[in-house]
Design a protein around this motif. Structure first.
Motif, PDB file in Angstrom:
ATOM      1  N   SER A  97      43.008  40.809  42.719  1.00  0.00           N
ATOM      2  CA  SER A  97      43.103  41.909  41.908  1.00  0.00           C
ATOM      3  C   SER A  97      43.179  41.352  40.271  1.00  0.00           C
ATOM      4  CB  SER A  97      44.099  43.049  42.102  1.00  0.00           C
ATOM      5  OG  SER A  97      44.112  44.160  40.969  1.00  0.00           O
ATOM      6  N   ILE A  98      44.243  40.417  40.183  1.00  0.00           N
ATOM      7  CA  ILE A  98      44.598  39.924  39.045  1.00  0.00           C
ATOM      8  C   ILE A  98      43.450  39.131  38.564  1.00  0.00           C
ATOM      9  CG2 ILE A  98      46.125  38.330  38.100  1.00  0.00           C
ATOM     10  CD1 ILE A  98      48.321  39.188  39.849  1.00  0.00           C
ATOM     11  N   ALA A  99      42.502  38.299  39.448  1.00  0.00           N
ATOM     12  CA  ALA A  99      41.675  37.505  39.154  1.00  0.00           C
ATOM     13  C   ALA A  99      40.380  38.219  38.416  1.00  0.00           C
ATOM     14  CB  ALA A  99      41.042  36.706  40.431  1.00  0.00           C
ATOM     15  N   ARG A 100      40.302  39.508  39.065  1.00  0.00           N
ATOM     16  CA  ARG A 100      39.239  40.311  38.342  1.00  0.00           C
ATOM     17  C   ARG A 100      39.615  40.941  37.166  1.00  0.00           C
ATOM     18  NH1 ARG A 100      38.963  42.721  43.785  1.00  0.00           N
ATOM     19  NH2 ARG A 100      40.517  44.195  43.349  1.00  0.00           N
ATOM     20  N   GLN A 101      40.822  41.143  36.847  1.00  0.00           N
ATOM     21  CA  GLN A 101      41.131  41.693  35.587  1.00  0.00           C
ATOM     22  C   GLN A 101      41.093  40.242  34.403  1.00  0.00           C
ATOM     23  OE1 GLN A 101      44.768  44.552  35.345  1.00  0.00           O
ATOM     24  NE2 GLN A 101      44.833  43.753  37.472  1.00  0.00           N
ATOM     25  N   LEU A 102      41.308  39.059  34.945  1.00  0.00           N
ATOM     26  CA  LEU A 102      41.333  37.865  34.196  1.00  0.00           C
ATOM     27  C   LEU A 102      39.990  37.444  33.765  1.00  0.00           C
ATOM     28  CD1 LEU A 102      44.232  35.620  35.960  1.00  0.00           C
ATOM     29  CD2 LEU A 102      44.100  36.642  33.477  1.00  0.00           C
TER      30      LEU A 102
END
Length: 253
Positions: free
Chosen positions: A185-190
């Motif tokens: 999830s964090i990777a997508r936002q990054l």
């Protein structure tokens, strides 16, 4: 620039153009990839005719100006030469220009250009013999799909992503990543904070200690962050030409 930064710049560009303010944008060829801006004049360094056609799409894009007020100019610079992989395409473009000077973007000119490119590149277009491999197996219907998938690359150059701590949200996401068990999830936002770098530039930054991996014991080399933010310019983005650069005032004790 990371995508978040780029979108802010383009928003300001569109606002200035809409209001009729003076606006001069110096860009990489990324501007040619469907970016919706409408300038009265475009200056494009020599390149392949397909790139020039794409650059021309940023001139009078909305059709609101007279043709005589909408100019696309191709130039040569005495101080800069196209890299070798682009010089051949620029040469093919110059050849077509000699014969189609008044209709450089006509279907006939573009057909002549691509015929010249395909002829000059020859076997280089299929250096890994993928078509030959396919044709050799087609009669037996025993296609080597795994080998073809391994060998085929639309873009051969390997790019490495580096995360830029561009704003407060990026800072928070990087902090969360340090303690995350599942990073998807964090990777997508990054994604909007990534700069894709050529491998040689990545190695230069690594050598200079300007980038560091995030939790390599957990994520391996999946996530890299820029630790020397002096290398990220608000007007031009990330530069790796001089990775040991430091602002003068930061060297004063």
């Amino acid at each position: 620039m990371c995508a978040k930064h780029r979108s802010q710049i383009l928003e300001k560009v569109r606002e200035d153009l809409l209001q009729g303010k003076p606006c001069r944008l110096v860009s990489t060829s990324l501007i040619e990839a469907g970016v919706d801006v409408d300038f009265p004049c475009v200056l494009r360094a020599e390149a392949g005719l397909d790139s020039i056609a794409q650059a021309a799409g940023r001139c009078n894009r909305e059709g609101k100006r007279e043709r005589k007020d909408s100019k696309v100019l191709i130039f040569q610079s005495p101080d800069w030469r196209a890299p070798p992989e682009l010089e051949q395409l620029a040469g093919n473009m110059r050849e077509v220009m000699r014969n189609h000077n008044r209709s450089l973007l006509s279907p006939g000119a573009l057909t002549s250009y691509f015929n010249a490119v395909y002829w000059s590149k020859g076997d280089e277009l299929d250096k890994k013999k993928i078509l030959e491999t396919h044709n050799n197996h087609c009669r037996q219907l025993s296609f080597p799909f795994q080998n073809i998938a391994r060998d085929f690359r639309m873009i051969e150059t390997m790019l490495k992503p580096v995360i830029i701590e561009f704003d407060d949200k990026a800072e928070r996401l990087l902090r969360d990543l340090e303690f995350a068990e599942n990073a998807s999830s964090i990777a997508r936002q990054l994604q909007v904070y990534l700069v894709q770098m050529p491998e040689h530039g990545f190695k230069e930054l690594l050598k200079a200690g300007a980038i560091k991996p995030i939790k390599p014991e957990k994520f391996g080399d999946q996530f890299w962050r820029l630790t020397d933010l002096d290398l990220y310019d608000e007007g031009a983005g990330l530069s790796w030409d001089n990775p040991v650069f430091m602002e003068a005032e930061k060297t004063i004790i």
